[in-house]
Design a protein around this motif. Structure first.
Motif: not given
Length: 333
Positions: A202-213
């Motif tokens: 999409k031409g933007i910085a990468w989106r990465v999720g942090i999981d709930k433990p």
């Protein structure tokens, strides 16, 4: 005349504009887990799959304790040490620095203890305090010395376990390979450890999720705690909510404190570290799970170019989040 000149310039502009290509995906298995790669190729007939597989194979034959003839396995079965390849040498040197900066919380010689508790590459032993005390005699990065390409050890029972850093290193090796092929936009992920460069499709910085433990060894029930916006960095998360077992009503997590010899028992549930290299992030994430939330905040805050995000349980049993000052710049609001 002016109209003809304009047409020429337009054609020239179009012909000089580099052709973009759709992002491609690769996936497979390595180190007993899955890897996923998303990247934008720089040429039509992209042939990097074989190159990626070759790079991952090199890492596996250097660092896998499940291969009897790997570099690390030859060291582990040796009496006084062995010659090492450039990969194990580099990982060892990085491990020494992380060990020093975390006051021993990260220690790759913890292998005998990891095995004893059932999280390593050998069969679990029956745990007794005498066994732990005897195994602790073989633990300590100071018991290993590197001279040129020979890694020596002071006792035959000393063994290396690079599992806390190998996935991150594998991510870096693949990322560096992609860069060497002229690829600027990519995300490399191995078993949850990540390195990104450039932008996504999409031409933007990468989106990465942090999981709930969430205690879920199969990683089926996943919920996102926060979403990060990342580029040109590595991210690694360590936690005790997937790799554990329960015996006689007691939960035993895979993070072993190299000072006590026992699985850690404290309020920190997960640690996510951002660093220029995924291997470095991987090592510090493991160390944080040993140190606990307050010491981790202190240590990570003092390290330039490294940021940390910690999920922990408060005194009322509720999950809370703390992160270093610079980490907030990565959190998507």
């Amino acid at each position: 005349m002016k109209k003809a000149l304009f047409s020429f310039c337009l054609v020239l502009l179009i012909s000089c504009t580099p052709k973009t290509h759709d992002y491609l995906k690769m996936e497979g298995m390595i180190f007993g887990t899955f890897y996923h790669i998303i990247y934008q190729p720089v040429k039509e007939n992209d042939l990097i799959n074989k190159g990626v597989a070759n790079e991952l194979s090199k890492v596996d034959w250097a660092l896998s304790t499940f291969k009897d003839t790997s570099t690390i396995s030859r060291f582990n079965v040796s009496e006084k040490g062995s010659y090492v390849d450039s990969m194990l040498k580099y990982v060892y040197q990085s491990g020494v620095e992380i060990n020093r900066n975390t006051e021993g919380a990260f220690d790759m010689t913890v292998a005998p203890l990891v095995n004893a508790w059932g999280f390593g590459f050998k069969k679990k032993d029956s745990i007794t305090s005498l066994l732990i005390d005897s195994l602790l005699m073989n633990v300590g990065m100071e018991k290993i010395q590197l001279k040129e390409n020979f890694l020596s050890k002071s006792k035959p029972g000393i063994m290396f376990d690079a599992s806390a850093i190998a996935k991150g290193y594998g991510v870096d090796v693949v990322a560096d390979y992609l860069g060497s092929q002229g690829i600027d936009n990519y995300m490399v992920e191995i078993g949850g450890e990540i390195r990104v460069h450039g932008v996504n499709n999409k031409g933007i910085a990468w989106r990465v999720g942090i999981d709930k433990p969430i205690d879920d060894r199969a990683a089926v029930n996943r919920e996102i705690q926060d979403v990060l916006s990342l580029t040109n960095v590595g991210l690694a998360t360590s936690g005790n909510y997937r790799n554990f077992y329960i015996k006689d009503g007691q939960k035993y997590a895979h993070t072993i404190d190299p000072k006590t010899g026992y699985p850690v028992q404290h309020s920190l549930l997960s640690a996510s570290i951002i660093a220029p290299e995924c291997m470095v992030a991987d090592g510090y994430a493991t160390a944080c799970m040993v140190m606990g939330v307050e010491k981790s905040m202190e240590v990570i805050s003092a390290l330039p170019g490294i940021e940390g995000y910690f999920i922990y349980v408060d005194d009322e049993g509720n999950n809370q989040v703390k992160y270093t000052e610079g980490f907030k710049d990565y959190v998507v609001k």
